[in-house]
Design a protein around this motif. Structure first.
Motif, PDB file in Angstrom:
ATOM      1  N   MET A 125       0.967  -0.980   0.396  1.00 62.59           N
ATOM      2  CA  MET A 125       0.078  -0.243  -0.098  1.00 62.59           C
ATOM      3  C   MET A 125       1.489   1.357   0.174  1.00 62.59           C
ATOM      4  SD  MET A 125      -2.435  -0.974   2.985  1.00 62.59           S
ATOM      5  CE  MET A 125      -3.682   0.739   2.519  1.00 62.59           C
ATOM      6  N   MET A 126       2.003   1.489   1.064  1.00 60.16           N
ATOM      7  CA  MET A 126       2.777   2.271   0.790  1.00 60.16           C
ATOM      8  C   MET A 126       3.442   2.834  -0.383  1.00 60.16           C
ATOM      9  SD  MET A 126       4.302   4.889   2.348  1.00 60.16           S
ATOM     10  CE  MET A 126       3.547   4.890   3.892  1.00 60.16           C
ATOM     11  N   TYR A 127       3.813   1.010  -0.767  1.00 59.20           N
ATOM     12  CA  TYR A 127       4.682   1.827  -2.399  1.00 59.20           C
ATOM     13  C   TYR A 127       3.590   2.320  -3.615  1.00 59.20           C
ATOM     14  CZ  TYR A 127       7.158   0.622  -6.639  1.00 59.20           C
ATOM     15  OH  TYR A 127       7.838   0.545  -8.056  1.00 59.20           O
ATOM     16  N   GLU A 128       2.701   1.405  -4.000  1.00 58.84           N
ATOM     17  CA  GLU A 128       1.659   2.355  -4.382  1.00 58.84           C
ATOM     18  C   GLU A 128       0.788   3.007  -4.256  1.00 58.84           C
ATOM     19  OE1 GLU A 128      -1.922  -1.094  -3.381  1.00 58.84           O
ATOM     20  OE2 GLU A 128      -0.866  -2.237  -5.270  1.00 58.84           O
ATOM     21  N   TRP A 129       1.385   3.936  -2.920  1.00 56.89           N
ATOM     22  CA  TRP A 129       1.056   5.136  -2.428  1.00 56.89           C
ATOM     23  C   TRP A 129       1.610   6.712  -2.806  1.00 56.89           C
ATOM     24  CZ3 TRP A 129       2.200   8.401   0.879  1.00 56.89           C
ATOM     25  CH2 TRP A 129       1.247   9.712   1.316  1.00 56.89           C
ATOM     26  N   LEU A 130       3.164   6.363  -2.795  1.00 55.41           N
ATOM     27  CA  LEU A 130       3.802   6.195  -3.171  1.00 55.41           C
ATOM     28  C   LEU A 130       4.197   6.899  -4.983  1.00 55.41           C
ATOM     29  CD1 LEU A 130       6.962   5.417  -0.919  1.00 55.41           C
ATOM     30  CD2 LEU A 130       5.572   7.989  -0.792  1.00 55.41           C
ATOM     31  N   HIS A 131       3.785   5.963  -5.587  1.00 55.69           N
ATOM     32  CA  HIS A 131       3.731   5.967  -6.715  1.00 55.69           C
ATOM     33  C   HIS A 131       2.604   6.337  -6.944  1.00 55.69           C
ATOM     34  CE1 HIS A 131       4.079   3.941 -10.922  1.00 55.69           C
ATOM     35  NE2 HIS A 131       3.649   3.697 -10.706  1.00 55.69           N
ATOM     36  N   TYR A 132       1.702   6.607  -6.858  1.00 49.15           N
ATOM     37  CA  TYR A 132       0.598   7.801  -7.222  1.00 49.15           C
ATOM     38  C   TYR A 132       0.821   9.102  -7.063  1.00 49.15           C
ATOM     39  CZ  TYR A 132      -3.771   9.792  -7.062  1.00 49.15           C
ATOM     40  OH  TYR A 132      -5.209  10.454  -7.571  1.00 49.15           O
ATOM     41  N   TYR A 133       1.517   9.662  -6.523  1.00 49.63           N
ATOM     42  CA  TYR A 133       1.784  10.751  -6.173  1.00 49.63           C
ATOM     43  C   TYR A 133       2.909  10.898  -7.148  1.00 49.63           C
ATOM     44  CZ  TYR A 133      -1.951  11.410  -2.762  1.00 49.63           C
ATOM     45  OH  TYR A 133      -2.980  12.012  -2.011  1.00 49.63           O
ATOM     46  N   LYS A 134       3.715  10.010  -7.827  1.00 49.68           N
ATOM     47  CA  LYS A 134       4.999   9.987  -8.810  1.00 49.68           C
ATOM     48  C   LYS A 134       6.086  10.924  -7.873  1.00 49.68           C
ATOM     49  CE  LYS A 134       2.451  11.258 -12.584  1.00 49.68           C
ATOM     50  NZ  LYS A 134       0.384  10.835 -12.395  1.00 49.68           N
ATOM     51  N   VAL A 135       6.095  10.380  -6.608  1.00 52.39           N
ATOM     52  CA  VAL A 135       7.408  10.524  -5.760  1.00 52.39           C
ATOM     53  C   VAL A 135       8.949   9.504  -5.826  1.00 52.39           C
ATOM     54  CG1 VAL A 135       8.568  10.339  -2.939  1.00 52.39           C
ATOM     55  CG2 VAL A 135       5.564  11.396  -3.516  1.00 52.39           C
ATOM     56  N   ILE A 159      10.196  -9.326  -3.867  1.00 48.51           N
ATOM     57  CA  ILE A 159      10.458  -8.651  -4.040  1.00 48.51           C
ATOM     58  C   ILE A 159       9.267  -7.538  -4.982  1.00 48.51           C
ATOM     59  CG2 ILE A 159      10.822  -5.881  -2.676  1.00 48.51           C
ATOM     60  CD1 ILE A 159      12.489  -7.969  -1.280  1.00 48.51           C
ATOM     61  N   LYS A 160       9.873  -7.215  -6.076  1.00 52.33           N
ATOM     62  CA  LYS A 160       9.161  -6.473  -6.894  1.00 52.33           C
ATOM     63  C   LYS A 160       8.127  -6.843  -7.860  1.00 52.33           C
ATOM     64  CE  LYS A 160      13.361  -4.993  -8.869  1.00 52.33           C
ATOM     65  NZ  LYS A 160      14.775  -4.713 -10.290  1.00 52.33           N
ATOM     66  N   LYS A 161       8.116  -8.462  -7.654  1.00 49.08           N
ATOM     67  CA  LYS A 161       6.437  -8.547  -8.186  1.00 49.08           C
ATOM     68  C   LYS A 161       4.928  -8.576  -7.514  1.00 49.08           C
ATOM     69  CE  LYS A 161       3.540 -12.589  -9.751  1.00 49.08           C
ATOM     70  NZ  LYS A 161       3.816 -14.526 -10.102  1.00 49.08           N
ATOM     71  N   ALA A 162       5.788  -8.669  -6.225  1.00 46.62           N
ATOM     72  CA  ALA A 162       4.566  -8.439  -4.472  1.00 46.62           C
ATOM     73  C   ALA A 162       4.328  -7.033  -4.970  1.00 46.62           C
ATOM     74  CB  ALA A 162       4.759  -8.653  -3.475  1.00 46.62           C
ATOM     75  N   LEU A 163       5.542  -6.136  -5.595  1.00 47.14           N
ATOM     76  CA  LEU A 163       5.175  -4.585  -5.601  1.00 47.14           C
ATOM     77  C   LEU A 163       4.605  -3.973  -6.558  1.00 47.14           C
ATOM     78  CD1 LEU A 163       8.352  -3.365  -3.374  1.00 47.14           C
ATOM     79  CD2 LEU A 163       6.683  -3.628  -2.056  1.00 47.14           C
ATOM     80  N   ASN A 164       4.276  -4.917  -7.309  1.00 51.46           N
ATOM     81  CA  ASN A 164       3.992  -4.339  -9.270  1.00 51.46           C
ATOM     82  C   ASN A 164       4.880  -2.995  -9.530  1.00 51.46           C
ATOM     83  OD1 ASN A 164       3.552  -4.140 -11.193  1.00 51.46           O
ATOM     84  ND2 ASN A 164       1.239  -3.247 -10.955  1.00 51.46           N
ATOM     85  N   PHE A 165       6.530  -3.820  -9.495  1.00 49.51           N
ATOM     86  CA  PHE A 165       7.412  -2.952  -9.074  1.00 49.51           C
ATOM     87  C   PHE A 165       7.334  -1.622 -10.182  1.00 49.51           C
ATOM     88  CE2 PHE A 165      11.903  -1.400 -10.161  1.00 49.51           C
ATOM     89  CZ  PHE A 165      12.388  -0.734  -8.203  1.00 49.51           C
ATOM     90  N   ASP A 166       7.371  -0.483 -10.509  1.00 49.90           N
ATOM     91  CA  ASP A 166       7.888   0.049 -11.781  1.00 49.90           C
ATOM     92  C   ASP A 166       8.916   1.124 -11.969  1.00 49.90           C
ATOM     93  OD1 ASP A 166       7.267   2.197 -14.169  1.00 49.90           O
ATOM     94  OD2 ASP A 166       5.727   2.285 -13.527  1.00 49.90           O
ATOM     95  N   SER A 167       9.756   0.187 -12.938  1.00 51.95           N
ATOM     96  CA  SER A 167      11.092   0.920 -12.738  1.00 51.95           C
ATOM     97  C   SER A 167      10.793   2.444 -13.096  1.00 51.95           C
ATOM     98  CB  SER A 167      12.169  -0.221 -13.783  1.00 51.95           C
ATOM     99  OG  SER A 167      11.562  -0.077 -14.872  1.00 51.95           O
ATOM    100  N   GLU A 168      10.258   3.351 -13.884  1.00 49.47           N
ATOM    101  CA  GLU A 168      10.359   4.374 -14.186  1.00 49.47           C
ATOM    102  C   GLU A 168      11.185   5.111 -13.347  1.00 49.47           C
ATOM    103  OE1 GLU A 168       7.788   5.717 -16.831  1.00 49.47           O
ATOM    104  OE2 GLU A 168       7.917   3.775 -18.482  1.00 49.47           O
ATOM    105  N   ASP A 169       9.770   5.119 -11.797  1.00 48.52           N
ATOM    106  CA  ASP A 169      10.122   6.142 -10.786  1.00 48.52           C
ATOM    107  C   ASP A 169      10.563   5.687  -9.445  1.00 48.52           C
ATOM    108  OD1 ASP A 169       7.926   4.516 -10.013  1.00 48.52           O
ATOM    109  OD2 ASP A 169       6.525   6.204  -9.901  1.00 48.52           O
ATOM    110  N   SER A 170      11.038   4.321 -10.204  1.00 45.29           N
ATOM    111  CA  SER A 170      11.773   2.761  -8.862  1.00 45.29           C
ATOM    112  C   SER A 170      12.694   2.684  -8.736  1.00 45.29           C
ATOM    113  CB  SER A 170      10.706   2.387  -8.449  1.00 45.29           C
ATOM    114  OG  SER A 170       9.085   2.551  -8.233  1.00 45.29           O
ATOM    115  N   ASP A 171      13.883   2.455  -7.669  1.00 49.18           N
ATOM    116  CA  ASP A 171      15.192   1.472  -8.272  1.00 49.18           C
ATOM    117  C   ASP A 171      15.578   0.307  -6.883  1.00 49.18           C
ATOM    118  OD1 ASP A 171      16.707   3.631 -10.590  1.00 49.18           O
ATOM    119  OD2 ASP A 171      16.030   4.779  -9.087  1.00 49.18           O
TER     120      ASP A 171
END
Length: 200
Positions: A125-135, A159-171
């Motif tokens: 939830m935290m990851y999705e929320w940060l991603h939503y706000y483009k942080v 970890i990446k699969k569970a988070l639905n990791f997006d490499s555009e705004d995440s490392d």
């Protein structure tokens, strides 16, 4: 960054208490007991400036650490601890949301997860929320010394699969406070984001 001078400057619960400064800020978020204090102490070459607690969930304020008068680390209250009441969790959530959505000095968030386990529902939830706000997000998988190096690829994939990791705004980076593995890479990410402006 060469770190010699660090002070825990302000503990805040509302914008009126935030430091009046234009220095860039990097927030650290994660479940209670995931190792935020240990990461902070490793990055700033201190053993106990950021206090580790035997009672998870004890941090209840945004703690601003002035690092070399160059930036602030902002330690955010840990989430997911059962003994914190629902009312407290709601208050923490509102405090964190206000900070992350309104603080112009925020340049990125280091989001900590435990390398040994799949991310929790709260982590996701935290990851999705940060991603939503483009942080900009750096996912740091802590306690990496507890798993075999040969299992890093599998742990990262889980970890990446569970988070639905997006490499555009995440490392992503493994880290161990015991061996200092990943310390330089975390610092490199922080320094890369210090000059950047947060998206309005």
């Amino acid at each position: 960054m060469e770190v010699h001078n660090v002070t825990m400057e302000i503990s805040a619960v509302s914008p009126a208490q935030y430091p009046v400064t234009n220095l860039p800020e990097i927030a650290l978020v994660g479940r209670s007991n995931v190792g935020k204090s240990s990461l902070t102490n490793t990055l700033i070459n201190r053993k106990g400036l950021a206090r580790t607690s035997a009672q998870p969930g004890k941090t209840q304020t945004l703690n601003f650490y002035n690092v070399e008068d160059a930036l602030y680390f902002v330690d955010v209250p840990g989430y997911g601890y059962a003994k914190v009441s629902k009312k407290q969790r709601e208050a923490f959530g509102e405090m964190i949301e206000t900070y992350i959505t309104s603080r112009a000095q925020l340049r990125g968030v280091v989001s900590l997860v435990d390398a040994r386990h799949a991310p929790s529902e709260e982590d996701i939830m935290m990851y999705e929320w940060l991603h939503y706000y483009k942080v900009p997000i750096l996912v740091v998988a802590t306690k990496a010394d507890k798993i075999a190096r040969g299992k890093f690829n599998h742990a990262e994939s889980v970890i990446k699969k569970a988070l639905n990791f997006d490499s555009e705004d995440s490392d992503f980076q493994f880290f161990s406070s015991q061996t200092k593995y990943g310390k330089d890479e975390v610092w490199q990410w922080i320094e890369n984001h210090m000059p950047n402006k947060k998206n309005a």
